[in-house]
Scaffold this motif. Sequence first.
Motif, PDB file in Angstrom:
ATOM      1  N   PRO A 118     -17.364   1.564 -10.192  1.00  0.00           N
ATOM      2  CA  PRO A 118     -18.677   2.033  -9.970  1.00  0.00           C
ATOM      3  C   PRO A 118     -19.357   0.865  -9.027  1.00  0.00           C
ATOM      4  O   PRO A 118     -19.214  -0.372  -8.966  1.00  0.00           O
ATOM      5  N   GLY A 119     -20.103   1.429  -7.958  1.00  0.00           N
ATOM      6  CA  GLY A 119     -20.948   0.658  -6.963  1.00  0.00           C
ATOM      7  C   GLY A 119     -19.985   0.182  -5.790  1.00  0.00           C
ATOM      8  O   GLY A 119     -20.674  -0.253  -4.917  1.00  0.00           O
ATOM      9  N   ARG A 120     -18.612   0.221  -5.888  1.00  0.00           N
ATOM     10  CA  ARG A 120     -18.136  -0.385  -4.607  1.00  0.00           C
ATOM     11  C   ARG A 120     -17.795   0.603  -3.692  1.00  0.00           C
ATOM     12  O   ARG A 120     -17.472   1.913  -3.988  1.00  0.00           O
ATOM     13  N   MET A 121     -18.095   0.109  -2.456  1.00  0.00           N
ATOM     14  CA  MET A 121     -17.841   1.165  -1.217  1.00  0.00           C
ATOM     15  C   MET A 121     -16.151   1.300  -1.090  1.00  0.00           C
ATOM     16  O   MET A 121     -15.438   0.444  -1.683  1.00  0.00           O
ATOM     17  N   ALA A 122     -15.908   2.282  -0.470  1.00  0.00           N
ATOM     18  CA  ALA A 122     -14.292   2.819  -0.136  1.00  0.00           C
ATOM     19  C   ALA A 122     -13.900   1.420   0.716  1.00  0.00           C
ATOM     20  O   ALA A 122     -14.423   1.044   1.357  1.00  0.00           O
ATOM     21  N   PHE A 123     -12.587   1.559   0.327  1.00  0.00           N
ATOM     22  CA  PHE A 123     -11.803   0.385   1.095  1.00  0.00           C
ATOM     23  C   PHE A 123     -11.864   0.752   2.513  1.00  0.00           C
ATOM     24  O   PHE A 123     -11.975  -0.445   3.383  1.00  0.00           O
ATOM     25  N   ASN A 124     -11.588   1.861   3.267  1.00  0.00           N
ATOM     26  CA  ASN A 124     -11.708   2.017   4.680  1.00  0.00           C
ATOM     27  C   ASN A 124     -13.133   1.702   5.027  1.00  0.00           C
ATOM     28  O   ASN A 124     -13.439   1.341   6.261  1.00  0.00           O
ATOM     29  N   ALA A 125     -14.198   1.846   4.470  1.00  0.00           N
ATOM     30  CA  ALA A 125     -15.640   1.612   4.722  1.00  0.00           C
ATOM     31  C   ALA A 125     -15.791   0.156   4.849  1.00  0.00           C
ATOM     32  O   ALA A 125     -16.471  -0.371   5.957  1.00  0.00           O
ATOM     33  N   SER A 126     -15.166  -0.511   3.965  1.00  0.00           N
ATOM     34  CA  SER A 126     -15.322  -2.130   3.779  1.00  0.00           C
ATOM     35  C   SER A 126     -14.731  -2.721   4.993  1.00  0.00           C
ATOM     36  O   SER A 126     -15.058  -3.411   5.777  1.00  0.00           O
ATOM     37  N   LEU A 127     -13.399  -2.154   5.128  1.00  0.00           N
ATOM     38  CA  LEU A 127     -12.642  -2.549   6.411  1.00  0.00           C
ATOM     39  C   LEU A 127     -13.410  -2.223   7.821  1.00  0.00           C
ATOM     40  O   LEU A 127     -13.264  -3.080   8.762  1.00  0.00           O
ATOM     41  N   SER A 128     -13.960  -1.259   7.904  1.00  0.00           N
ATOM     42  CA  SER A 128     -14.762  -0.798   9.015  1.00  0.00           C
ATOM     43  C   SER A 128     -15.975  -1.859   9.508  1.00  0.00           C
ATOM     44  O   SER A 128     -16.278  -2.092  10.400  1.00  0.00           O
ATOM     45  N   PHE A 129     -16.630  -2.032   8.192  1.00  0.00           N
ATOM     46  CA  PHE A 129     -17.692  -3.084   8.448  1.00  0.00           C
ATOM     47  C   PHE A 129     -17.191  -4.691   8.616  1.00  0.00           C
ATOM     48  O   PHE A 129     -17.767  -4.957   9.596  1.00  0.00           O
ATOM     49  N   CYS A 130     -15.808  -4.703   8.256  1.00  0.00           N
ATOM     50  CA  CYS A 130     -15.210  -6.020   8.919  1.00  0.00           C
ATOM     51  C   CYS A 130     -15.083  -5.996  10.030  1.00  0.00           C
ATOM     52  O   CYS A 130     -15.471  -6.871  11.110  1.00  0.00           O
ATOM     53  N   PHE A 131     -14.662  -4.896  10.810  1.00  0.00           N
ATOM     54  CA  PHE A 131     -14.268  -4.816  11.944  1.00  0.00           C
ATOM     55  C   PHE A 131     -15.534  -4.894  13.068  1.00  0.00           C
ATOM     56  O   PHE A 131     -15.611  -5.533  14.148  1.00  0.00           O
ATOM     57  N   LEU A 132     -16.696  -4.155  12.345  1.00  0.00           N
ATOM     58  CA  LEU A 132     -17.911  -4.147  13.244  1.00  0.00           C
ATOM     59  C   LEU A 132     -18.615  -5.693  13.327  1.00  0.00           C
ATOM     60  O   LEU A 132     -18.911  -6.057  14.201  1.00  0.00           O
ATOM     61  N   GLY A 133     -18.372  -6.357  12.274  1.00  0.00           N
ATOM     62  CA  GLY A 133     -18.988  -7.580  12.159  1.00  0.00           C
ATOM     63  C   GLY A 133     -18.232  -8.625  13.106  1.00  0.00           C
ATOM     64  O   GLY A 133     -18.544  -9.418  13.701  1.00  0.00           O
ATOM     65  N   LEU A 134     -16.886  -8.485  13.077  1.00  0.00           N
ATOM     66  CA  LEU A 134     -16.306  -9.446  13.902  1.00  0.00           C
ATOM     67  C   LEU A 134     -16.398  -8.964  15.213  1.00  0.00           C
ATOM     68  O   LEU A 134     -16.610  -9.999  16.223  1.00  0.00           O
ATOM     69  N   GLY A 135     -16.532  -7.702  15.563  1.00  0.00           N
ATOM     70  CA  GLY A 135     -16.990  -7.239  17.009  1.00  0.00           C
ATOM     71  C   GLY A 135     -18.194  -7.858  17.474  1.00  0.00           C
ATOM     72  O   GLY A 135     -18.446  -8.475  18.576  1.00  0.00           O
ATOM     73  N   TYR A 136     -19.426  -7.814  16.411  1.00  0.00           N
ATOM     74  CA  TYR A 136     -20.557  -8.378  16.925  1.00  0.00           C
ATOM     75  C   TYR A 136     -20.367  -9.816  16.904  1.00  0.00           C
ATOM     76  O   TYR A 136     -21.205 -10.507  17.834  1.00  0.00           O
ATOM     77  N   LEU A 137     -19.698 -10.488  16.248  1.00  0.00           N
ATOM     78  CA  LEU A 137     -19.771 -12.051  16.491  1.00  0.00           C
ATOM     79  C   LEU A 137     -18.958 -12.610  17.700  1.00  0.00           C
ATOM     80  O   LEU A 137     -19.301 -13.593  18.387  1.00  0.00           O
ATOM     81  N   PHE A 138     -17.846 -11.886  18.101  1.00  0.00           N
ATOM     82  CA  PHE A 138     -17.186 -12.049  19.065  1.00  0.00           C
ATOM     83  C   PHE A 138     -18.302 -11.827  20.595  1.00  0.00           C
ATOM     84  O   PHE A 138     -18.006 -12.544  21.380  1.00  0.00           O
ATOM     85  N   PHE A 139     -19.018 -10.856  20.306  1.00  0.00           N
ATOM     86  CA  PHE A 139     -19.824 -10.523  21.422  1.00  0.00           C
ATOM     87  C   PHE A 139     -20.897 -11.424  21.503  1.00  0.00           C
ATOM     88  O   PHE A 139     -21.496 -11.584  22.873  1.00  0.00           O
ATOM     89  N   CYS A 140     -21.195 -12.566  20.546  1.00  0.00           N
ATOM     90  CA  CYS A 140     -22.274 -13.382  20.808  1.00  0.00           C
ATOM     91  C   CYS A 140     -21.631 -14.534  21.751  1.00  0.00           C
ATOM     92  O   CYS A 140     -22.338 -15.438  22.214  1.00  0.00           O
ATOM     93  N   THR A 141     -20.149 -14.655  21.874  1.00  0.00           N
ATOM     94  CA  THR A 141     -19.815 -15.711  22.572  1.00  0.00           C
ATOM     95  C   THR A 141     -19.775 -15.361  24.209  1.00  0.00           C
ATOM     96  O   THR A 141     -20.224 -14.312  24.497  1.00  0.00           O
ATOM     97  N   LYS A 142     -19.343 -16.349  24.845  1.00  0.00           N
ATOM     98  CA  LYS A 142     -19.401 -16.123  26.412  1.00  0.00           C
ATOM     99  C   LYS A 142     -18.013 -16.042  26.858  1.00  0.00           C
ATOM    100  O   LYS A 142     -17.789 -16.058  28.145  1.00  0.00           O
ATOM    101  N   ASN A 143     -16.992 -15.807  25.921  1.00  0.00           N
ATOM    102  CA  ASN A 143     -15.744 -15.776  26.361  1.00  0.00           C
ATOM    103  C   ASN A 143     -15.484 -14.105  26.720  1.00  0.00           C
ATOM    104  O   ASN A 143     -15.536 -13.367  25.813  1.00  0.00           O
ATOM    105  N   ARG A 144     -15.054 -14.074  27.717  1.00  0.00           N
ATOM    106  CA  ARG A 144     -14.690 -12.601  28.333  1.00  0.00           C
ATOM    107  C   ARG A 144     -13.516 -11.849  27.662  1.00  0.00           C
ATOM    108  O   ARG A 144     -13.510 -10.581  27.403  1.00  0.00           O
ATOM    109  N   ARG A 145     -12.842 -12.574  27.131  1.00  0.00           N
ATOM    110  CA  ARG A 145     -11.375 -11.965  26.382  1.00  0.00           C
ATOM    111  C   ARG A 145     -11.876 -11.756  24.947  1.00  0.00           C
ATOM    112  O   ARG A 145     -11.520 -10.798  24.561  1.00  0.00           O
TER     113      ARG A 145
END
Length: 875
Positions: A118-145
């Motif tokens: 109870p109270g825990r989000m779905a596994f694929n939802a938490s995985l999607s949030f991880c991908f979103l967060g990593l994408g946000y953090l990489f976007f903060c950098t100045k590295n084009r790759r």
Amino acid sequence: MPTLQKNNIIVLISMVTMAMGLMIMIGWIFPGSGILAILPGVAMRFNAALCFTLFGGALVVSQWHFKRCHSPLFFILSSVGILIALVTISQDLFHNDTGIDQLFVRDNTPVSAAFPHPGRMAFNASLSFCFLGLGYLFFCTKNRRLHTVSQYFFHAVTLIAGTALIGYMYNVSLYNSLFYVTSMAFATGILFLLLSMAASLLNPNLGLAAIFTGDRVGNRVARRLCSIIFLMILIFGILKLETKNSKLFSSADIGMALLVICFLLAAIALIWNTTNWLNSIDDKRKLAEEEVINMNAELEERVEQRTIEYQKSEDRYHTLIQQATDAIYVVDNDRNFTEVNDSMCEMTGYTREELLRMNVKTLLDPEELKSRPLPLLSSYIGQGPIERTFIRKSGEKFTAEVNVKVFPDNRIMVVARDVTYRNKMAAEVSDAELKFRTIADKSMVGIYMVQHGKFTYVNPRFAEIFGYQQEELTNTFPVDTIIYDTHREYTNQQVKLRMEGKIDSVRYETMGKKKDGSSNWVEFYGSRAMMGGVPTIIGSMMDVTERRKAEGELKSSEQKYKVLFESNPMPMWMIAKDSLKILAVNAAAANHYGYTKEELTSMDVTALRLPEDREIQLRGYEDDNEKTRIARHLKKDGTIMYVQLTTHDITIEGRPVRLSQTNDITEQFKAEELLQKSEANLKAILNTTDTAYGLFDKNLKALMFNPKATQFIKKQYGHNPENNSPLSDYFPPDKFPQLHKFTNKVLNGENINFEVNFPQADGSTLWYYVRLFPITGDHTNILGILMALYDITERKNAEQNLKTAYKHIQSHINSIKDMAWKQSHLIRSPLANLKGLITMLKTDPDPEILHHIKTEFDRMDSIILEMAEDANSKN
């Protein structure tokens, strides 16, 4: 974090995501509010709503600058969101409980296979949030790759969310869960899909976003197709759910088959629509290419003509003057004519002898001479073309552009060109700017516009000549940036004179300066015009570096002139007028006539003509005025050909010589003969065809009728057709309004076919099949209408007879049905009785039974006779 431009789509999706997350969080904090009950599917957990709020807020921050804290705030919100997701996903991977599921609110949902924690989000939802967060953090950098990696993290979330939504719509459990773990809520899938697509717009030039955000044809096709495909998936998914819920089909296979058929039909419609759209784009492109090709051909012809003029040597000076299309004259220090060419005589209307006794002032407008007197000879040095008003012998005034060259002996050579028509056309150029830009962008000649001392427009060729891009020259540098230092003063003076209205147009050569610092020679031609009340210079420019180099070589060597003669692809001849001996020929003449050059130079020109044409040939050499003529020539093998002769008489070393060029036009003669035959055949067809043809102009006035049409009009209306008579004279009044609608469509480019009837005095009706075609002069200009009438009365009568025969056949079919009914009901009854009586007769041979058998046989015989009589009566 890179600086971004505000994107309203990102702002809207971010605000919707934050609002949805906050609403769900409030619903968990206040369970009695009923907010969670309105969400479809499985309810979203509190932690998932919190993460959506954090990531939505980060996207909002990326679109507005909150002083200088926007980057740290974006980083903090993204980091908190990814921390919650990583802790949650670690619980699923390592099977532990960190307490984060119940940290903020208490989830009282009973434990079950669907909700083990109870109270825990779905596994694929938490995985999607991880991908979103990593994408946000990489976007903060100045590295084009890293930006590219972040873009594909966002695409991965889009794929996971889209897969889950498809699973819900098509009721496939594998799609809405990952590795058979708890499924993602429907609302969660929608928010993930929107949020990931909005995040991908942070880098619109990377990944799949680049396909849909560009403005090229491929990007437009991608947006067009994907939006319709997504709509198809959504509509068919909803239809599948509705048919399943309503149990419309007894078998799932039937529903799936219909779904596939619907997908196929929708795909075919999509392909048809996209194909028509792309074909329309291709038609516009072809039309533009044809216009550019025609303009380039005209410009190339001008360049070629001017190059040929410059390639003539100074030793042919007098020949050049006489052959020039521009008026050329030479005056002495007192402005008396000392030499004039034929073009000058033609332009002014005076003979050569008259001009040589005149002063140039007598040809100029007296009123203009008062305001603009002729300047001193020294003022002509370095001066470009100027315009003067001349007066012809007939008294007519015209404007001429004059280029003045001062010789060391104080003689003046003037090249004049009648620019009256050109000046008139220059006033109309401002009304055709759109067409000008379309053609100019594809032109092989540099084209430019100058306002306020800067280029407001340059075409790609202009920028290419100087090594710049178009945007680097437009509204940036002063115009003299592309002029070499030593030539800037002269160039600026020419620009100033035109801007101040002292001269209207000028043509001059100057040394250009490329972007890399190297120099080149360019020729500018520009005219002054008013655009929007602002003085504007519009002109063209050509790179003449190679031409100037060629001119220097031609002036320094007579041999190069000979090379030009030899390399001409057309047969060229030099013939002595006194002896008719061939002095020189080029290789093209030898090859075309089948001789060697040595053989030709040992002959006289009479050997190339038929014996019966030689008297005409001799008269041609006595006539100096006829410059172009048609003649018959003989090749070495005796072949007769028609040639077009272009001749000019010159003097070489005191000897009169005819310079001649021959152009084989034998095939042209044959083509003209075939054209005459084709016209005769067409006339014979129109005179003998059984179809009536009438030709009408755009105002529906008659222009021409063939004999069949004339016969039709006499028969129907009792009078002869006349030219300029209206079309309404040849159609019944009650049918003309419909015909008028058809003609309007034809004048818009359509072909119309229809049938019309003409009642006759004897009560019969004549039917005609009418076809209307537009008559076009080119791709767009419609000149009139061609009408064709064909008598289809016999076909219409045959159709009526066919309908009557069909009614008779239907009547016979009904008779056959009646007979079949009797066979089935009347005959079956006595047969059934006979069958029973025969069975009884086998067990009990009784005379009474035999009597009954005879009775039934008699009954059957009467029925058969009655059926035969019915058949005969109906036939």
